[in-house]
Motif scaffolding. Structure first.
Motif, PDB file in Angstrom:
ATOM      1  N   LEU A 140      40.204  44.631  41.454  1.00 29.87           N
ATOM      2  CA  LEU A 140      39.218  43.707  40.897  1.00 29.87           C
ATOM      3  C   LEU A 140      38.912  42.561  41.860  1.00 29.87           C
ATOM      4  O   LEU A 140      37.754  42.134  41.989  1.00 29.87           O
ATOM      5  CB  LEU A 140      39.711  43.156  39.562  1.00 29.87           C
ATOM      6  N   LEU A 141      39.928  42.041  42.516  1.00 33.96           N
ATOM      7  CA  LEU A 141      39.705  40.966  43.485  1.00 33.96           C
ATOM      8  C   LEU A 141      38.842  41.445  44.652  1.00 33.96           C
ATOM      9  O   LEU A 141      37.979  40.702  45.154  1.00 33.96           O
ATOM     10  CB  LEU A 141      41.046  40.431  43.993  1.00 33.96           C
ATOM     11  N   LEU A 142      39.054  42.685  45.084  1.00 35.62           N
ATOM     12  CA  LEU A 142      38.227  43.235  46.158  1.00 35.62           C
ATOM     13  C   LEU A 142      36.771  43.372  45.712  1.00 35.62           C
ATOM     14  O   LEU A 142      35.845  43.085  46.472  1.00 35.62           O
ATOM     15  CB  LEU A 142      38.776  44.598  46.588  1.00 35.62           C
ATOM     16  N   ARG A 143      36.564  43.788  44.464  1.00 39.44           N
ATOM     17  CA  ARG A 143      35.193  43.923  43.956  1.00 39.44           C
ATOM     18  C   ARG A 143      34.519  42.568  43.823  1.00 39.44           C
ATOM     19  O   ARG A 143      33.333  42.410  44.146  1.00 39.44           O
ATOM     20  CB  ARG A 143      35.223  44.637  42.595  1.00 39.44           C
ATOM     21  N   LEU A 144      35.264  41.588  43.336  1.00 42.51           N
ATOM     22  CA  LEU A 144      34.710  40.242  43.199  1.00 42.51           C
ATOM     23  C   LEU A 144      34.246  39.709  44.553  1.00 42.51           C
ATOM     24  O   LEU A 144      33.165  39.138  44.686  1.00 42.51           O
ATOM     25  CB  LEU A 144      35.759  39.304  42.603  1.00 42.51           C
ATOM     26  N   ARG A 145      35.056  39.910  45.561  1.00 44.98           N
ATOM     27  CA  ARG A 145      34.732  39.409  46.899  1.00 44.98           C
ATOM     28  C   ARG A 145      33.495  40.090  47.478  1.00 44.98           C
ATOM     29  O   ARG A 145      32.696  39.459  48.195  1.00 44.98           O
ATOM     30  CB  ARG A 145      35.925  39.622  47.825  1.00 44.98           C
ATOM     31  N   SER A 146      33.281  41.377  47.139  1.00 44.33           N
ATOM     32  CA  SER A 146      32.150  42.113  47.711  1.00 44.33           C
ATOM     33  C   SER A 146      30.797  41.595  47.210  1.00 44.33           C
ATOM     34  O   SER A 146      29.796  41.672  47.927  1.00 44.33           O
ATOM     35  CB  SER A 146      32.268  43.607  47.368  1.00 44.33           C
ATOM     36  N   GLY A 147      30.741  41.094  45.963  1.00 50.47           N
ATOM     37  CA  GLY A 147      29.493  40.601  45.376  1.00 50.47           C
ATOM     38  C   GLY A 147      28.519  41.689  44.946  1.00 50.47           C
ATOM     39  O   GLY A 147      27.416  41.372  44.457  1.00 50.47           O
ATOM     40  N   ARG A 148      28.883  42.979  45.064  1.00 54.29           N
ATOM     41  CA  ARG A 148      27.946  44.050  44.738  1.00 54.29           C
ATOM     42  C   ARG A 148      27.718  44.229  43.244  1.00 54.29           C
ATOM     43  O   ARG A 148      26.812  44.944  42.827  1.00 54.29           O
ATOM     44  CB  ARG A 148      28.453  45.382  45.344  1.00 54.29           C
ATOM     45  N   TRP A 149      28.512  43.553  42.431  1.00 48.77           N
ATOM     46  CA  TRP A 149      28.396  43.663  40.988  1.00 48.77           C
ATOM     47  C   TRP A 149      27.266  42.792  40.425  1.00 48.77           C
ATOM     48  O   TRP A 149      26.814  43.018  39.306  1.00 48.77           O
ATOM     49  CB  TRP A 149      29.724  43.241  40.337  1.00 48.77           C
ATOM     50  N   VAL A 165      43.358  39.519  35.603  1.00 51.66           N
ATOM     51  CA  VAL A 165      42.774  40.845  35.386  1.00 51.66           C
ATOM     52  C   VAL A 165      41.819  40.845  34.198  1.00 51.66           C
ATOM     53  O   VAL A 165      40.691  41.339  34.285  1.00 51.66           O
ATOM     54  CB  VAL A 165      43.889  41.897  35.196  1.00 51.66           C
ATOM     55  N   PHE A 166      42.250  40.293  33.075  1.00 57.03           N
ATOM     56  CA  PHE A 166      41.412  40.310  31.879  1.00 57.03           C
ATOM     57  C   PHE A 166      40.141  39.482  32.077  1.00 57.03           C
ATOM     58  O   PHE A 166      39.057  39.852  31.602  1.00 57.03           O
ATOM     59  CB  PHE A 166      42.192  39.806  30.672  1.00 57.03           C
ATOM     60  N   ALA A 167      40.266  38.344  32.765  1.00 57.65           N
ATOM     61  CA  ALA A 167      39.089  37.509  33.017  1.00 57.65           C
ATOM     62  C   ALA A 167      38.062  38.257  33.868  1.00 57.65           C
ATOM     63  O   ALA A 167      36.861  38.242  33.570  1.00 57.65           O
ATOM     64  CB  ALA A 167      39.510  36.214  33.707  1.00 57.65           C
ATOM     65  N   LEU A 168      38.515  38.925  34.915  1.00 57.05           N
ATOM     66  CA  LEU A 168      37.597  39.648  35.792  1.00 57.05           C
ATOM     67  C   LEU A 168      37.053  40.909  35.138  1.00 57.05           C
ATOM     68  O   LEU A 168      35.932  41.337  35.441  1.00 57.05           O
ATOM     69  CB  LEU A 168      38.287  39.975  37.117  1.00 57.05           C
ATOM     70  N   ALA A 189      32.954  35.288  29.503  1.00 59.11           N
ATOM     71  CA  ALA A 189      32.375  35.761  30.765  1.00 59.11           C
ATOM     72  C   ALA A 189      31.333  36.847  30.524  1.00 59.11           C
ATOM     73  O   ALA A 189      30.274  36.860  31.172  1.00 59.11           O
ATOM     74  CB  ALA A 189      33.482  36.280  31.675  1.00 59.11           C
ATOM     75  N   GLN A 190      31.601  37.780  29.606  1.00 57.26           N
ATOM     76  CA  GLN A 190      30.629  38.832  29.307  1.00 57.26           C
ATOM     77  C   GLN A 190      29.290  38.237  28.891  1.00 57.26           C
ATOM     78  O   GLN A 190      28.234  38.619  29.397  1.00 57.26           O
ATOM     79  CB  GLN A 190      31.150  39.717  28.173  1.00 57.26           C
ATOM     80  N   ASP A 221      29.605  32.026  40.521  1.00 63.62           N
ATOM     81  CA  ASP A 221      30.390  30.812  40.308  1.00 63.62           C
ATOM     82  C   ASP A 221      31.238  30.938  39.045  1.00 63.62           C
ATOM     83  O   ASP A 221      32.411  30.565  39.020  1.00 63.62           O
ATOM     84  CB  ASP A 221      29.446  29.617  40.200  1.00 63.62           C
ATOM     85  N   LEU A 222      30.650  31.491  38.003  1.00 64.91           N
ATOM     86  CA  LEU A 222      31.375  31.707  36.762  1.00 64.91           C
ATOM     87  C   LEU A 222      32.560  32.644  36.973  1.00 64.91           C
ATOM     88  O   LEU A 222      33.652  32.418  36.442  1.00 64.91           O
ATOM     89  CB  LEU A 222      30.425  32.285  35.709  1.00 64.91           C
ATOM     90  N   ALA A 223      32.364  33.707  37.746  1.00 68.27           N
ATOM     91  CA  ALA A 223      33.440  34.660  38.009  1.00 68.27           C
ATOM     92  C   ALA A 223      34.637  33.976  38.650  1.00 68.27           C
ATOM     93  O   ALA A 223      35.791  34.219  38.269  1.00 68.27           O
ATOM     94  CB  ALA A 223      32.934  35.789  38.900  1.00 68.27           C
ATOM     95  N   ARG A 224      34.381  33.123  39.630  1.00 68.49           N
ATOM     96  CA  ARG A 224      35.489  32.423  40.293  1.00 68.49           C
ATOM     97  C   ARG A 224      36.202  31.487  39.320  1.00 68.49           C
ATOM     98  O   ARG A 224      37.433  31.383  39.328  1.00 68.49           O
ATOM     99  CB  ARG A 224      34.958  31.652  41.507  1.00 68.49           C
ATOM    100  N   ARG A 225      35.422  30.797  38.481  1.00 71.92           N
ATOM    101  CA  ARG A 225      36.026  29.854  37.539  1.00 71.92           C
ATOM    102  C   ARG A 225      36.910  30.561  36.516  1.00 71.92           C
ATOM    103  O   ARG A 225      38.030  30.132  36.242  1.00 71.92           O
ATOM    104  CB  ARG A 225      34.938  29.060  36.818  1.00 71.92           C
ATOM    105  N   VAL A 226      36.410  31.660  35.932  1.00 73.21           N
ATOM    106  CA  VAL A 226      37.205  32.318  34.895  1.00 73.21           C
ATOM    107  C   VAL A 226      38.436  32.997  35.481  1.00 73.21           C
ATOM    108  O   VAL A 226      39.471  33.098  34.816  1.00 73.21           O
ATOM    109  CB  VAL A 226      36.360  33.320  34.077  1.00 73.21           C
ATOM    110  N   ALA A 227      38.371  33.454  36.727  1.00 76.00           N
ATOM    111  CA  ALA A 227      39.561  34.032  37.356  1.00 76.00           C
ATOM    112  C   ALA A 227      40.658  32.977  37.494  1.00 76.00           C
ATOM    113  O   ALA A 227      41.834  33.237  37.192  1.00 76.00           O
ATOM    114  CB  ALA A 227      39.213  34.620  38.718  1.00 76.00           C
TER     115      ALA A 227
END
Length: 443
Positions: free
Chosen positions: A427-436, A367-370, A291-292, A309-315
């Protein structure tokens, strides 16, 4: 040219084949070191409970150096991957040169410092002037000589992952660890060095690996001149990762210190469970490595949609892999601890930690994936704050409460599970926000 096109194309970036192509070689690289540590633990465990406890104390201190290496590798991967994704491979390699200078300087300072500080550190972790501390300090002084090589290897892993080269890290990590896995039992038993043989084998493997990664930079035929301005930018980026790593280390050092105060059997069992936990964590972290590299390359190429899309898949994949680990670990509850110790008290203490160890695996997989997603995106400030809050608000209070209430090793591992849960929610909250998902060769 085909590599650059693949890194910039939305579909391949998030494809399962693309993820697996980076994750599987990374899995072997990540597994090599903890597998050697498990062999080391098994070899030393049959010397008795005191040498095993001494290895737990000394190994925990060495884990600090390994975490510093992780900070260097992760920071370099993100920066190199963004440049690789934008089409500038030379700049991606240059990041590795500068990180390697930083790694060498840091490693030499730490190795020298350990020659002076090994005794006080061992006594602090083992609860005073105990027999365990007296045995742990000499091990730590010798093992610390491998720290420069360990950090050079971490820097090399970072830039090679950034340019999506998975073949050379596989060779440079696997070969030294296989040689050392053979050397360790020979030095400990037939040669008769005991615990000292374990330390020599550790230092030899790390030094050889570092030299191989340094040779890879020379083979690139790029400038090896230190460039303070790039090192300075790397330090700024790595600052938050370093603080995050220190929060982890404070937590795990405290956990070992608390376990030591419950007795040699408890800290020996904690060493077995903790090293197995690190092993499964690094196995699951193979997804984070992929993922990195892929997230950094996608954002460097301007493909924010592909990164999300990658973030969702690796989670999702991380959670499934965590379930698989939980099944295997649960099935081995009655067998695996006996591989590392003949002491019935150590095995009994390990059985107390085991249910917690099993239960956290699916959560840890996500957790590790995200973690890998956000590190690849350079969202390290958020990760720093998250780790500090989870450590200070969950892990540390839980384990020191376990000590105050005499809850034993079960209380320590309940605290670790709480730590994982707190990080998962944030981490799930951050993923959902998309600000990353910030695009560009620089963040």
């Amino acid at each position: 040219m085909s590599q650059l096109a693949a890194s910039a194309s939305p579909a391949p970036v998030a494809s399962a084949r693309r993820i697996a192509g980076l994750a599987l070689p990374a899995l072997v690289v990540l597994a090599a070191e903890p597998l050697y540590v498990l062999v080391d633990t098994a070899v030393v465990g049959h010397l008795g409970s005191v040498p095993l406890a001494a290895l737990a104390v000394g190994g925990t201190v060495m884990t600090l150096a390994a975490w510093l290496g992780t900070v260097m590798a992760y920071g370099t991967t993100g920066r190199s991957a963004r440049r690789f994704g934008s089409g500038d491979r030379a700049a991606a390699v240059a990041e590795g040169v500068q990180t390697s200078w930083l790694a060498l300087a840091t490693g030499l300072l730490l190795a020298a410092g350990m020659q002076v500080g090994a005794g006080p550190l061992a006594r602090a972790l083992a609860g005073g002037g105990s027999e365990v501390a007296a045995v742990a300090a000499p091990w730590l002084r010798i093992a610390a000589l491998g720290i420069p090589g360990l950090l050079l290897a971490a820097a090399g892993n970072g830039w090679l992952r950034g340019v999506q080269d998975t073949r050379r890290p596989l060779l440079f990590v696997l070969v030294p660890n296989l040689l050392s896995a053979v050397l360790c039992p020979v030095l400990v038993y037939p040669v008769g060095l005991g615990l000292t043989g374990s330390a020599v084998a550790n230092a030899a493997a790390q030094t050889l690996s570092g030299l191989l990664f340094a040779g890879a930079l020379v083979a690139e035929r790029t400038s090896l001149r230190p460039r303070p301005e790039i090192i300075g930018r790397q330090l700024v980026l790595s600052r938050d990762l370093l603080v995050r790593g220190l929060a982890f280390q404070a937590s795990f050092l405290s956990a070992t210190a608390v376990a030591a105060r419950f007795g040699a059997a408890a800290v020996g069992a904690h060493q077995i469970a903790l090293q197995l936990w690190f092993f499964t964590a690094l196995l699951l972290d193979a997804l984070a490595i992929a993922a990195q590299s892929l997230v950094g390359a996608a954002l460097g190429a301007g493909d924010a949609a592909g990164a999300r899309d990658l973030a969702r898949r690796v989670a999702l994949i991380g959670g499934l892999c965590g379930i698989g680990c939980a099944v295997l670990i649960g099935a081995g509850a009655g067998v695996v601890p006996s591989w590392f110790s003949d002491d019935p008290q150590v095995r009994a203490q390990a059985a107390v930690a085991w249910p917690w160890f099993v239960a956290m695996q699916p959560l840890a997989g996500v957790v590790f994936a995200l973690d890998g997603v956000l590190i690849g995106a350079g969202d390290v400030r958020y990760m720093r704050n998250l780790t500090i809050v989870a450590a200070l608000g969950a892990f540390l209070p839980a384990i020191w409460t376990a000590y105050a209430l005499d809850l034993g090793i079960g209380g320590i591992w309940a605290g670790l599970t709480l730590f994982v849960v707190a990080r998962l929610v944030a981490l799930l909250l951050r993923l959902r926000s998309g600000r990353w998902a910030v695009v560009g060769a620089e963040r």
